[in-house]
Structures are given as C-alpha cells and as structure tokens.
Scaffold this active site. Structure first.
Site, mmCIF file in Angstrom:
data_model
loop_
_atom_site.group_PDB
_atom_site.id
_atom_site.type_symbol
_atom_site.label_atom_id
_atom_site.label_comp_id
_atom_site.label_asym_id
_atom_site.label_seq_id
_atom_site.Cartn_x
_atom_site.Cartn_y
_atom_site.Cartn_z
ATOM 1 N N SER A 31 115.587 -52.460 -42.540
ATOM 2 C CA SER A 31 115.427 -51.922 -41.067
ATOM 3 C C SER A 31 114.122 -51.837 -40.609
ATOM 4 O O SER A 31 113.811 -52.179 -39.551
ATOM 5 C CB SER A 31 116.151 -50.590 -41.127
ATOM 6 O OG SER A 31 115.329 -49.546 -42.039
ATOM 7 N N ASP A 34 128.386 -51.935 -41.857
ATOM 8 C CA ASP A 34 127.486 -51.436 -43.020
ATOM 9 C C ASP A 34 127.738 -49.716 -42.854
ATOM 10 O O ASP A 34 127.190 -49.199 -42.009
ATOM 11 C CB ASP A 34 126.320 -51.709 -43.016
ATOM 12 C CG ASP A 34 125.611 -51.035 -44.242
ATOM 13 O OD1 ASP A 34 126.137 -50.262 -45.138
ATOM 14 O OD2 ASP A 34 124.182 -51.341 -44.443
ATOM 15 N N GLU A 60 130.617 -52.694 -45.734
ATOM 16 C CA GLU A 60 129.316 -52.620 -46.995
ATOM 17 C C GLU A 60 129.194 -51.004 -47.242
ATOM 18 O O GLU A 60 129.592 -50.374 -46.312
ATOM 19 C CB GLU A 60 127.996 -53.088 -46.341
ATOM 20 C CG GLU A 60 126.630 -52.838 -46.829
ATOM 21 C CD GLU A 60 125.603 -53.584 -46.340
ATOM 22 O OE1 GLU A 60 125.661 -54.266 -45.560
ATOM 23 O OE2 GLU A 60 124.496 -52.958 -46.331
ATOM 24 N N HIS A 91 119.335 -45.304 -38.638
ATOM 25 C CA HIS A 91 118.634 -46.182 -37.695
ATOM 26 C C HIS A 91 118.606 -45.867 -36.184
ATOM 27 O O HIS A 91 118.195 -46.888 -35.346
ATOM 28 C CB HIS A 91 119.302 -47.800 -37.937
ATOM 29 C CG HIS A 91 119.075 -48.297 -39.264
ATOM 30 N ND1 HIS A 91 119.768 -49.342 -39.774
ATOM 31 C CD2 HIS A 91 118.446 -47.894 -40.336
ATOM 32 C CE1 HIS A 91 119.295 -49.531 -41.072
ATOM 33 N NE2 HIS A 91 118.470 -48.671 -41.346
ATOM 34 N N ASP A 146 125.475 -52.494 -51.443
ATOM 35 C CA ASP A 146 123.890 -52.464 -51.096
ATOM 36 C C ASP A 146 123.173 -51.514 -51.938
ATOM 37 O O ASP A 146 122.897 -51.622 -53.160
ATOM 38 C CB ASP A 146 124.083 -52.321 -49.668
ATOM 39 C CG ASP A 146 122.573 -52.002 -49.215
ATOM 40 O OD1 ASP A 146 121.504 -52.424 -50.009
ATOM 41 O OD2 ASP A 146 122.188 -51.575 -48.108
ATOM 42 N N LYS A 160 118.493 -57.776 -51.236
ATOM 43 C CA LYS A 160 117.161 -57.571 -50.692
ATOM 44 C C LYS A 160 116.069 -57.694 -51.652
ATOM 45 O O LYS A 160 116.171 -57.057 -52.679
ATOM 46 C CB LYS A 160 117.408 -56.125 -50.029
ATOM 47 C CG LYS A 160 118.043 -55.709 -49.101
ATOM 48 C CD LYS A 160 118.520 -54.203 -49.083
ATOM 49 C CE LYS A 160 119.206 -53.779 -47.687
ATOM 50 N NZ LYS A 160 119.601 -52.552 -47.921
#
Ligand code: 2PG
Ligand code: MG
Length: 416
Positions: free
Chosen positions: A363, A239, A282, A152, A308, A333
């Site tokens: 994201s 995470d 995470e 990210h 996740d 999600k």
C-alpha cells in the site's frame, strides 16, 4: 567488468509520504537503483522494516537502515560479481543473521537486493524481466483494486480491497483498458449515488466511498461492470485482510456491523460467492489460522484462496500451508521476506506444488517498476498493483505495457 564498485543508500519518500530506503549499485559501466516499498496491513510474520523511532518523521525515519547499507552492506558487496544474485542475497541474509531481517532491516536488504538485480541487468544490457528469466513471456492478468476499505481507507468497509479482474481480455493492454473504463464508470456511479466525497481515493488509488457493507461495494462494482458491457470479460477478487478485523479476545470477525465466528464468516463468503462473480479471495481468515484456511479451500471450491499475511512470502510458512492445504495461491511481496532470491524461491516452491502466484505491490509504494518485470519473469499470470490511477500504481502497469510491446508476437497473456 561486472564487479560491484559501490553501494550507496539514501532516505527518500514513499507514496504515503513516509521515509523509505533507496539504494544505488554501481559497477564500472553499469548502474542500478531501487526503493523499498512499505505495507500498512502488515503480517506479524513479515520481515521487519527498520524504523528509527526518533522524533523526526514521527518516528518513521529510516536513517539506521540507510546507515546499515552504507556502512555494513556496502563493504561486503564491494568487489562481488553483480550477476551473482543468489550469492549476494546469501551475504545479506548472513550479515543480518536473524530469521526476520530485524538487524539490518528488510527495507535495507530488499532495496539493495533489487538494485543489485537492476545493475546486473543493465550491465548485461538486458531488460530486467529477461535477465531474471529469458524464457518468460507471460504478461499477468491485473487484479485492479478499485474500491479501498480496511486499513487503506477512512470508511467503514471491513474488507480492504475490491478488485476487478479482466481475465477475459485478449492481451494485457486490453485488460488494462477494460479495468480503466470500469474505474471511470464506477466514479460516475459513486458520485451520483453518494455525492462528490465518495470518489476520494484510498492508499492504493481505489475509491473510498462511505459505505458500511460489503454487498454495497460489490453492488456498485457489478453495476459499473454491466454499464461498461464487460460482464463476460471481468470477474471480481477480494483481499479481506481479515487479520485487521479479527478480534482475538472473542475469536470473532467484525464485519458488516456484526461479530462472526470463523464458521459464520466462511458461510458469509459462501453467500458472497453465490451472489457475485468472485473468483479469488485473499486472507479470508486471520494470519495464524492454517486450519480455517483449509476449510475455506474445501468449501469455496471454485475460488482461488490467496495467502498473504498467512504466508508472508516465507518458504517455511508456504510449506506449512502445502501440508495443510490452506491456500491455492501465494501472494508474493519481495519486502515481506527481504531479498529477491528468497522471493523467487518462495514462488518456485508454490508453483512446484500447483499453487498460483500473485505478484503484489504494497500500500506504501514507490516509482519502482521491479514487480512488473518480476511478474513476467516468474510467469506468474497475476499481478495486483492497485487502481489504474496514481503514479506509483500506474508505474507498474505502464512498465507491463512496455514489456508487452517489446515482446511483440512472443507475448502471451493469461490467468494461471
Ligand atoms: C495487501 C497489501 C497490498 P499492505 O494486504 O495485500 O495490497 O496491503 O501493503 O498494506 O500490506
Ligand atoms: Mg493482502
């Protein structure tokens, strides 16, 4: 009156400037609209996002997914009762017919499924959270991602998300304020220590400073929390998204300039947890390692271990995790599985087995506020939706502020 009259999709943009699917659902008197989000550090077991792979938009166009809504899904939903969410989601699942939504595209099904719920809530004149569960009054604790790394950000931090968790606040409103004050304090510290470019932001609105080591990021975070005077109220969450720094060939993790085996990486996490007020981690290990995750659960006793990429909001993988005791929380999600009903089923399975549920953004986000309502409806107690900055992130936080106000004295707040 609640029969679906039309379903119409179009290509719009997400927060990274990539195309995504927006769907409008109409009955005679009501209207619902929603948009599919999109991940960057996607799990290999996630439902598939259909991309055109043509020249336009660098191959990322979603005209095929839009076509599937307008020409396949629409026909089958017309005339259906919009309040029958499960029935409609079942139609989507059967029309797709694959195990991973790869025929219609999870971007097509998720936008449709959420737009159906929005239209249903509007047709009954109910707020979405109340339509989804009239008994739910729990506002979630926000896990606010204030330092971005991994996929990210353009820095060298292996860990993807460094989050502040203001769980000691008295209300959602107060927790948001605390997180926000820390975010701004952190900006000052980063600027002073590393220069103006250190406060450029990553995909989720957190700063993306040119740091190399996990401990450097955690040190500035702790400093920001202390300077703001919130040591009591605020804890930290990570995470790791460790599949993105796992090297399959050598079975090692590339972090802080070295290559660690999973055993060494768990020791590394133990060290971090001893040194910093970390309460949640995470994806500490790569997405196939159910056994390794179970070790993490055993060894980091007081830390929430969130799955996740491991669980991808998929009941089959959650069941495997329950059997192996691989995680203590599910990251939820909706677009990882492709319909609202399947996401709710995943949350319920996790809860029945004493796992916590963290509702999450992607994201690549949009102006949709659905996950805010969903977090309340599921009584999740936790939401992660980025920094308290950038419109696609604040959209969710602002919606939670509205819900809290609307619930008034019925509203509760807390980590669960
Ligand atoms: C994650 C998410 C959201 P992405 O890994 O948890 O923060 O990132 O949407 O890129 O998968
Ligand atoms: Mg993640």
């Amino acid at each position: 009156m609640t029969r679906i009259r039309s379903v119409r999709a179009r290509e719009v943009l997400d927060s990274r400037g990539n195309p995504t699917v927006e769907v409008d659902v109409r009955t005679e008197h009501a209207f619902g609209r929603d948009i599919a989000p999109s991940g960057a550090s996607t799990g290999i077991y996630e439902a598939v996002e259909l991309r055109d792979k043509e020249e336009r938009y660098g191959g990322k166009g979603v005209r095929k997914a839009v076509h599937n809504v307008n020409n396949v899904i629409a026909k089958h939903l017309k005339g259906r009762d919009v309040v029958k969410q499960q029935e409609i989601d079942k139609i989507l699942i059967e029309l797709d017919g694959t195990g991973n939504k790869s025929k219609l595209g999870a971007n097509a099904t998720v936008a449709t499924s959420m737009a159906v719920a929005r239209c249903a809530a509007n047709s009954l004149r109910l707020p979405l959270y109340e339509y989804l569960d009239a008994m739910s009054h729990l506002l979630p604790v926000p896990l606010m991602n204030v330092i971005n790394g991994g996929k990210h950000a353009g820095n060298e931090l292996a860990i993807q998300e460094f989050m502040v968790v203001p769980k000691g606040a008295k209300s959602f409103r107060e927790s948001l304020r605390i997180g926000c004050e820390i975010y701004h304090e952190l900006k000052g510290i980063l600027k002073e220590k590393f220069g103006a470019t250190a406060v450029n932001v990553g995909d989720e609105g957190g700063y993306a400073p040119p740091l190399k080591k996990t401990s450097q990021a955690l040190d500035v975070l702790v400093e920001a929390i202390e300077n703001s005077g919130y040591e009591k109220e605020v804890k930290l969450a990570l995470d790791c998204a460790s599949s993105s720094f796992y090297i399959g060939k050598t079975k090692t993790y590339a972090i802080d300039g070295s290559g660690l085996t999973s055993e060494k990486l768990i020791e590394y996490y133990e060290g971090l947890v001893e040194q910093y007020p970390i309460i949640s981690i995470e994806d500490p290990l790569y997405e196939e390692d159910f056994q390794g995750f179970a070790q993490v659960v055993k060894r980091l006793k007081n830390v929430q271990v969130v799955g996740d990429d491991l669980l991808v909001t998929n009941v089959k993988r959650i069941a495997m995790s329950i059997k192996n005791k691989s995680a203590t929380a599910l990251l939820l999600k909706v677009n990882q599985i492709g319909t609202l009903s399947e996401s709710i089923e995943a949350a319920n399975l996790a809860k029945r087995n004493k796992m916590s549920v963290v509702v999450s953004h992607r994201s690549g986000e949009t102006e949709s506020t659905t996950i805010a309502d969903l977090a309340v409806a599921l009584n999740a107690g936790q939401i992660k939706t980025g920094a308290p900055a950038r419109g696609e992130r604040t959209a969710k936080y602002n919606q939670l502020l509205r819900i809290e106000q609307e619930l008034g004295s019925k509203a509760r707040f807390g980590f669960s």
